[in-house]
Motif scaffolding. Sequence first.
Motif, PDB file in Angstrom:
ATOM      1  N   ARG A   1      -2.777  78.269  -9.514  1.00 32.88           N
ATOM      2  CA  ARG A   1      -2.813  79.727  -9.392  1.00 32.88           C
ATOM      3  C   ARG A   1      -1.747  80.163  -8.399  1.00 32.88           C
ATOM      4  NH1 ARG A   1      -5.511  81.005  -4.537  1.00 32.88           N
ATOM      5  NH2 ARG A   1      -6.637  79.221  -3.717  1.00 32.88           N
ATOM      6  N   ALA A   2      -1.533  81.438  -8.331  1.00 28.33           N
ATOM      7  CA  ALA A   2      -0.683  82.079  -7.321  1.00 28.33           C
ATOM      8  C   ALA A   2       0.744  81.522  -7.276  1.00 28.33           C
ATOM      9  CB  ALA A   2      -1.343  81.994  -5.946  1.00 28.33           C
ATOM     10  N   LEU A   3       1.398  81.431  -8.433  1.00 31.81           N
ATOM     11  CA  LEU A   3       2.793  80.978  -8.425  1.00 31.81           C
ATOM     12  C   LEU A   3       3.691  82.065  -7.846  1.00 31.81           C
ATOM     13  CD1 LEU A   3       3.365  79.196 -11.863  1.00 31.81           C
ATOM     14  CD2 LEU A   3       2.834  78.191  -9.646  1.00 31.81           C
ATOM     15  N   ARG A   4       4.646  81.653  -7.028  1.00 28.47           N
ATOM     16  CA  ARG A   4       5.666  82.555  -6.493  1.00 28.47           C
ATOM     17  C   ARG A   4       6.946  81.745  -6.346  1.00 28.47           C
ATOM     18  NH1 ARG A   4       2.816  80.400  -2.633  1.00 28.47           N
ATOM     19  NH2 ARG A   4       3.615  80.082  -0.548  1.00 28.47           N
ATOM     20  N   SER A   5       8.069  82.414  -6.456  1.00 27.89           N
ATOM     21  CA  SER A   5       9.344  81.701  -6.487  1.00 27.89           C
ATOM     22  C   SER A   5      10.397  82.374  -5.629  1.00 27.89           C
ATOM     23  CB  SER A   5       9.874  81.639  -7.919  1.00 27.89           C
ATOM     24  OG  SER A   5       8.946  81.018  -8.761  1.00 27.89           O
ATOM     25  N   THR A   6      11.352  81.558  -5.188  1.00 21.45           N
ATOM     26  CA  THR A   6      12.546  82.054  -4.524  1.00 21.45           C
ATOM     27  C   THR A   6      13.741  81.340  -5.139  1.00 21.45           C
ATOM     28  OG1 THR A   6      12.339  80.396  -2.778  1.00 21.45           O
ATOM     29  CG2 THR A   6      11.408  82.562  -2.321  1.00 21.45           C
ATOM     30  N   ALA A   7      14.836  82.076  -5.280  1.00 16.85           N
ATOM     31  CA  ALA A   7      16.034  81.509  -5.895  1.00 16.85           C
ATOM     32  C   ALA A   7      17.242  81.745  -5.005  1.00 16.85           C
ATOM     33  CB  ALA A   7      16.276  82.131  -7.263  1.00 16.85           C
TER      34      ALA A   7
ATOM     35  N   THR B   1      24.681  78.823 -11.248  1.00 13.54           N
ATOM     36  CA  THR B   1      23.688  77.789 -10.970  1.00 13.54           C
ATOM     37  C   THR B   1      22.788  78.284  -9.850  1.00 13.54           C
ATOM     38  OG1 THR B   1      25.246  76.064 -11.614  1.00 13.54           O
ATOM     39  CG2 THR B   1      23.371  75.390 -10.257  1.00 13.54           C
ATOM     40  N   TYR B   2      21.485  78.218 -10.093  1.00 15.76           N
ATOM     41  CA  TYR B   2      20.498  78.661  -9.124  1.00 15.76           C
ATOM     42  C   TYR B   2      19.628  77.487  -8.707  1.00 15.76           C
ATOM     43  CZ  TYR B   2      21.721  83.261 -10.920  1.00 15.76           C
ATOM     44  OH  TYR B   2      22.407  84.388 -11.296  1.00 15.76           O
ATOM     45  N   ARG B   3      19.295  77.448  -7.445  1.00 14.27           N
ATOM     46  CA  ARG B   3      18.271  76.527  -6.954  1.00 14.27           C
ATOM     47  C   ARG B   3      17.014  77.355  -6.750  1.00 14.27           C
ATOM     48  NH1 ARG B   3      20.903  72.321  -2.586  1.00 14.27           N
ATOM     49  NH2 ARG B   3      22.058  71.108  -4.137  1.00 14.27           N
ATOM     50  N   VAL B   4      15.950  76.948  -7.434  1.00 19.82           N
ATOM     51  CA  VAL B   4      14.714  77.725  -7.414  1.00 19.82           C
ATOM     52  C   VAL B   4      13.576  76.856  -6.892  1.00 19.82           C
ATOM     53  CG1 VAL B   4      13.107  79.115  -8.765  1.00 19.82           C
ATOM     54  CG2 VAL B   4      15.524  79.021  -9.424  1.00 19.82           C
ATOM     55  N   ILE B   5      12.810  77.415  -5.963  1.00 18.34           N
ATOM     56  CA  ILE B   5      11.592  76.767  -5.467  1.00 18.34           C
ATOM     57  C   ILE B   5      10.406  77.566  -5.987  1.00 18.34           C
ATOM     58  CG2 ILE B   5      10.233  76.074  -3.459  1.00 18.34           C
ATOM     59  CD1 ILE B   5      12.866  75.920  -1.888  1.00 18.34           C
ATOM     60  N   VAL B   6       9.532  76.892  -6.727  1.00 15.46           N
ATOM     61  CA  VAL B   6       8.302  77.500  -7.249  1.00 15.46           C
ATOM     62  C   VAL B   6       7.147  76.932  -6.439  1.00 15.46           C
ATOM     63  CG1 VAL B   6       6.805  77.812  -9.256  1.00 15.46           C
ATOM     64  CG2 VAL B   6       9.290  77.648  -9.559  1.00 15.46           C
TER      65      VAL B   6
ATOM     66  N   THR C   1      16.475  69.467  -9.464  1.00 16.49           N
ATOM     67  CA  THR C   1      16.873  68.881 -10.739  1.00 16.49           C
ATOM     68  C   THR C   1      16.535  69.856 -11.873  1.00 16.49           C
ATOM     69  OG1 THR C   1      14.750  67.818 -11.193  1.00 16.49           O
ATOM     70  CG2 THR C   1      16.342  66.549  -9.885  1.00 16.49           C
ATOM     71  N   PRO C   2      17.191  69.718 -13.021  1.00 13.75           N
ATOM     72  CA  PRO C   2      16.831  70.563 -14.166  1.00 13.75           C
ATOM     73  C   PRO C   2      15.397  70.323 -14.649  1.00 13.75           C
ATOM     74  CG  PRO C   2      18.990  69.589 -14.493  1.00 13.75           C
ATOM     75  CD  PRO C   2      18.395  68.929 -13.277  1.00 13.75           C
ATOM     76  N   GLU C   3      14.893  69.092 -14.478  1.00 12.44           N
ATOM     77  CA  GLU C   3      13.535  68.751 -14.921  1.00 12.44           C
ATOM     78  C   GLU C   3      12.478  69.198 -13.919  1.00 12.44           C
ATOM     79  OE1 GLU C   3      15.865  66.162 -14.302  1.00 12.44           O
ATOM     80  OE2 GLU C   3      16.697  66.506 -16.294  1.00 12.44           O
ATOM     81  N   GLY C   4      12.877  69.398 -12.683  1.00 15.36           N
ATOM     82  CA  GLY C   4      11.942  69.801 -11.638  1.00 15.36           C
ATOM     83  C   GLY C   4      11.442  68.623 -10.833  1.00 15.36           C
TER      84      GLY C   4
ATOM     85  N   SER D   1      -1.831  72.963  -1.924  1.00 13.50           N
ATOM     86  CA  SER D   1      -0.700  73.651  -2.536  1.00 13.50           C
ATOM     87  C   SER D   1       0.342  72.637  -3.003  1.00 13.50           C
ATOM     88  CB  SER D   1      -0.087  74.646  -1.558  1.00 13.50           C
ATOM     89  OG  SER D   1       0.347  73.976  -0.406  1.00 13.50           O
ATOM     90  N   PHE D   2       1.320  73.134  -3.747  1.00 16.37           N
ATOM     91  CA  PHE D   2       2.385  72.284  -4.282  1.00 16.37           C
ATOM     92  C   PHE D   2       3.654  73.116  -4.394  1.00 16.37           C
ATOM     93  CE2 PHE D   2       0.287  74.332  -7.826  1.00 16.37           C
ATOM     94  CZ  PHE D   2       1.349  74.816  -8.576  1.00 16.37           C
ATOM     95  N   SER D   3       4.753  72.434  -4.640  1.00 21.11           N
ATOM     96  CA  SER D   3       6.005  73.131  -4.936  1.00 21.11           C
ATOM     97  C   SER D   3       6.821  72.305  -5.916  1.00 21.11           C
ATOM     98  CB  SER D   3       6.812  73.412  -3.667  1.00 21.11           C
ATOM     99  OG  SER D   3       7.259  72.208  -3.088  1.00 21.11           O
ATOM    100  N   TYR D   4       7.598  73.011  -6.708  1.00 17.84           N
ATOM    101  CA  TYR D   4       8.573  72.418  -7.617  1.00 17.84           C
ATOM    102  C   TYR D   4       9.950  72.900  -7.187  1.00 17.84           C
ATOM    103  CZ  TYR D   4       5.632  70.638 -11.456  1.00 17.84           C
ATOM    104  OH  TYR D   4       4.765  69.914 -12.235  1.00 17.84           O
ATOM    105  N   ARG D   5      10.942  72.054  -7.348  1.00 16.05           N
ATOM    106  CA  ARG D   5      12.330  72.459  -7.114  1.00 16.05           C
ATOM    107  C   ARG D   5      13.099  72.250  -8.404  1.00 16.05           C
ATOM    108  NH1 ARG D   5      14.064  71.273  -0.937  1.00 16.05           N
ATOM    109  NH2 ARG D   5      12.077  71.881  -0.059  1.00 16.05           N
ATOM    110  N   TYR D   6      13.799  73.303  -8.811  1.00 14.68           N
ATOM    111  CA  TYR D   6      14.557  73.284 -10.066  1.00 14.68           C
ATOM    112  C   TYR D   6      15.999  73.713  -9.845  1.00 14.68           C
ATOM    113  CZ  TYR D   6      10.198  73.117 -12.732  1.00 14.68           C
ATOM    114  OH  TYR D   6       8.992  72.734 -13.262  1.00 14.68           O
TER     115      TYR D   6
END
Length: 111
Positions: free
Chosen positions: A92-98, A6-11, A41-44, A54-59
């Motif tokens: 634009r400019a999506l980047r992620s960390t997991a 299971t990964y927690r990812v921030i986009v 969440t799985p849905e983000g 700017s914005f961020s999603y958490r998955y």
Amino acid sequence: MATQHTYRVIVRGKWDGLTAESRAKLLAEVDDHGLARMRFTPEGSLAYDTALHSFSYRYVIVSDAADGEEMATALAEDKAESALRAAGLGYRALRSTATDMDTMKINRKSR
């Protein structure tokens, strides 16, 4: 059978080319997308502020451990792109960390 992790990812990304209509819609919903409401969440979970810079999603992403964090970030970015396109929002400019939650070390306080 491969082991699942299971990964927690921030986009993170930047808004780009927002129309007047999409800006008005985002601003009308800004209270529903503040930092206090962020959840993995799985849905983000989408967060942004009134500056609309700017914005961020958490998955939460579950994938094969052998594929590693690279696959988890790719899956999360794909989900974010799909959600943004479906809503008609430019970005634009999506980047992620997991973070791999299955290998994360928890330091407990000693008594």
